[in-house]
Enzyme design. Structure first.
Site, short mmCIF file in Angstrom:
data_model
loop_
_atom_site.label_atom_id
_atom_site.label_comp_id
_atom_site.label_asym_id
_atom_site.label_seq_id
_atom_site.Cartn_x
_atom_site.Cartn_y
_atom_site.Cartn_z
N TRP A 74 -21.37 4.72 -12.11
CA TRP A 74 -22.16 5.94 -12.38
C TRP A 74 -23.64 5.61 -12.59
CZ3 TRP A 74 -21.88 11.26 -13.25
CH2 TRP A 74 -22.93 11.82 -14.00
N ASN B 81 -27.46 7.85 -13.56
CA ASN B 81 -28.22 9.09 -13.65
C ASN B 81 -29.72 8.80 -13.75
OD1 ASN B 81 -26.71 8.65 -16.32
ND2 ASN B 81 -28.17 10.16 -17.03
N ASP B 82 -30.41 9.33 -14.70
CA ASP B 82 -31.89 9.39 -14.69
C ASP B 82 -32.59 8.08 -14.31
OD1 ASP B 82 -30.80 11.46 -16.15
OD2 ASP B 82 -32.14 11.26 -17.85
N TRP C 228 -30.72 5.67 -24.05
CA TRP C 228 -30.95 6.77 -23.11
C TRP C 228 -32.36 6.69 -22.52
CZ3 TRP C 228 -28.23 11.74 -25.43
CH2 TRP C 228 -26.85 11.48 -25.56
N ARG D 130 -35.46 13.66 -27.31
CA ARG D 130 -35.28 12.50 -26.43
C ARG D 130 -36.26 12.46 -25.25
NH1 ARG D 130 -30.57 15.72 -26.08
NH2 ARG D 130 -30.33 16.84 -24.11
#
Ligand SMILES: *[C@@H]1O[C@H](CO)[C@@H](O)[C@H](O)[C@H]1NC(C)=O
Ligand SMILES: *[C@@H]1O[C@H](CO)[C@@H](O)[C@H](O)[C@H]1NC(C)=O
Ligand SMILES: *[C@H]1O[C@@H](CO)[C@H](O)[C@@H](O)[C@@H]1NC(C)=O
Length: 589
Positions: A70, A72-73, A132, A196
């Site tokens: 996986w 993401n950003d 994150w 965040r």
């Protein structure tokens, strides 16, 4: 991870240009059980068909994807000592979100990548529950610093810094987190579970650093401003940089662009957590008062301008000092079920990095795939001055490509009879393009259009993804459209893209702000990459990325067509299509 001969060659080619740093294998120390998990998943991947075919037919050839799992950003994107750095949110254990670390890849050209070990991963009470998104800032002495969101022992979202262990290593392989983290904690009044994604910092004429963190107060999304003299002690500014009644703001980005009229405008982009898309404004930023005022002509809400009207989120730009351009990265998720992602063994891609700048008319941003991607262009076919008659249902095939499932197509269409444009339904006024396009898809019989490309089309044309334009006449031109007498709609209609069920197949659309009456022409560029269709209309005025999962129109079975379902004839004045080679994405282990 096996390294083939070509890959080894590439790796050493890159290393030869730069001082060599020794590869480390930290990932296996942090996740001692990882190797066996990978092996198990690897076995599944080889034999398990997804949507009746094999995974390799859906993996992209030139969009960034790690070998598995996986993503993401995009995070911390930057250019440092001759090397482009892409960090990104990554699950080292599987194809669903979780166990998030900052994976790290480096490139000399934004096309071919070497995957390094994860750069930032949970190690301390201030990021024990997750590392994150965040950004990189290059300090005036040349030192890059990353600020990212850690999920701390108490589950709070806090902002931490990390510095390179060795700034002479252009690959920046190892990062050190000072013990004084977190540098920004959620104070009283800040929602600690909605705080965040710090931006790149900028320094005012007073020498004080500023940056923005995404947060919310009830339904109000906020770009919270923080200030620091030393990048270590940060204090909230009295006022937020900006806010809006659109729910949580994630992944803010704030940067200057050159204004065509001279001077500078500032762009503020936010990712809407609730809507799962982004919008931007630009306007005046006062460096002394930290006031940001978007230009009054721009919509400032979820009906605002977007980089991309399709699948594109959590984007982030960086200043490429080597080529004096601003480059945009954005993440596109799968439109598949989580179960299919697990069977595939991977989920998520990064869009092609795009150069971004303010349009000459100052009304919107423009975007274009970085020129480096053209280095992958191979065999070329062209079509000139070919008429596709009106009346509906006319089309022709663009033949001669070896790999229509992995191609770059640039086309210019000329509308032969604009008078045939239907009136823009007053009921559509104020509606977004997506609503109009969903009502008038690729198969509708129109006046001017739908016309455009069918990509990833099967032999019987039963599977096909339409990327197209529709042109309407407007009678309120004097009031709302700067005198333009036509509305140009750009759409991506995947409703016939796949036999597979359980897919998310939304129609995506945006208006293209061109005066089509001036030339009668509109341009389209589409990057076709197996499960990605990434399109740019009006020379980069409107972009739409869509994920599609054909079952028959895959690999060398995919075909490419030009179609016209409108009453007006349309001439393809020029179409250039290129087979695209594959990016080399290799692992340095
Ligand atoms: C804080 O944000 C979380 C996550 O969105 C939300 O569930 C919670 O209600 C918020 N708390 C307050 C006090 O607004
Ligand atoms: C288009 O193709 C023809 C040959 O089919 C070639 O002669 C011509 O130069 C090509 N045009 C462009 C712009 O590449
Ligand atoms: C991508 O996946 C689709 C289908 O599951 C969701 O509807 C989107 O919300 C999601 N997009 C993002 C940005 O998470």
């Amino acid at each position: 991870m096996a390294i083939g001969r070509l890959q080894v060659f590439f790796l050493f080619g890159l290393l030869a240009l730069l001082p060599v740093a020794e590869a480390s294998h930290r990932i296996f120390r942090i996740f001692p059980d990882l190797q066996s998990l990978e092996a198990v998943q690897g076995e599944n991947v080889v034999d398990e068909p997804v949507h009746g075919k094999h995974v390799d037919e859906l993996r992209t050839g030139f969009h960034f994807q790690p070998p598995e799992h996986w993503i993401n950003d995009p995070n911390g994107v930057m250019y440092y000592k001759g090397v482009y750095h892409l960090f990104y949110q990554y699950n080292p254990k599987g194809a669903v979100w979780g166990n998030i670390v900052w994976a790290h890849a480096v490139s000399k050209d934004l096309v071919n990548w070497v995957m390094l070990d994860p750069a930032i991963y949970p190690t301390a009470p201030f990021d024990e529950n997750g590392c994150w998104s965040g950004s990189a800032t290059v300090l005036p002495d040349g030192t890059p610093v990353i600020m990212y969101t850690g999920i701390d022992v108490d589950g709070r979202q806090v902002q931490n810094v990390a510095y390179p262990k060795d700034i002479s290593d252009p690959y920046l392989r190892e990062w050190v987190k000072p013990g004084y983290n977190p540098v920004i904690a959620p104070d009283a009044g800040v929602n600690a579970t909605a705080f965040r994604d710090p931006t790149t910092a900028w320094r005012g004429p007073d020498g004080v650093w500023r940056l923005v963190v995404g947060t919310k107060d009830n339904h109000r999304g906020i770009a919270a401003l923080y200030r620091s003299r030393d990048f270590k002690r940060w204090a909230p500014a009295r006022r937020a940089l900006h806010s809006g009644d659109t729910g949580m703001w994630e992944c803010p980005d704030f940067y200057p662009v050159t204004s065509p009229g001279g001077g500078v405008k500032h762009v503020l982009k936010v990712s809407l957590d609730l809507k799962r898309y982004e919008y931007y404004t630009f306007g005046e930023y006062d460096h002394t008062t930290d006031a940001y005022v978007p230009d009054a002509t721009l919509a400032d809400g979820d009906d605002g301008l977007r980089y991309d009207y399709g699948n594109f989120y959590a984007s982030k730009t960086f200043l490429d000092t080597e080529k004096s351009r601003r480059v945009l990265w954005g993440w596109a998720n799968e439109s598949d079920s989580a179960a299919a992602d697990v069977r595939k063994g991977w989920a998520g891609v990064q869009a092609i990095p795009r150069k971004v700048w303010l349009a000459p008319d100052g009304k919107q941003l423009m975007q274009w795939p970085v020129a480096e991607i053209e280095s992958l262009r191979g065999n070329h076919v062209n079509v000139t001055d070919k008429l596709v008659r009106g009346g509906g249902g006319n089309y022709f095939e663009v033949t001669g490509l070896a790999t229509p499932a992995q191609a770059d197509v640039e086309a210019t269409f000329q509308v032969m009879d604009l008078d045939k444009a239907e009136p823009f339904d007053p009921a559509w006024r104020g509606a977004d393009a997506q609503t109009v396009c969903a009502a008038r898809g690729a198969d509708a019989k129109g006046g001017v259009g739908p016309f455009g490309l069918w990509v990833l089309a099967s032999d019987e044309l039963k599977e096909r993804t339409a990327v197209f334009f529709s042109v309407f006449k407007r009678d309120d031109a004097d009031d709302v459209a700067g005198g333009k007498k036509h509305v140009v709609l750009m759409c991506n209609d995947p409703s016939r893209s796949s036999y597979a069920e359980e897919l998310y197949k939304p129609t995506f659309a945006g208006f293209v702000d061109v005066d089509i009456a001036a030339t009668g022409k509109i341009s389209l560029r589409t990057l076709i990459d197996h499960s990605v269709v990434e399109s740019f209309g009006g020379h980069g005025k409107t972009a739409i990325l869509s994920r599609v999962y054909a079952t028959k129109a895959v690999g060398d079975k995919a075909r490419l067509f030009v179609f016209n379902n409108g009453e007006s004839d349309v001439k393809v004045t020029n179409l250039n299509a290129y087979d695209m080679g594959s990016a080399k994405i290799t692992t340095d282990r």
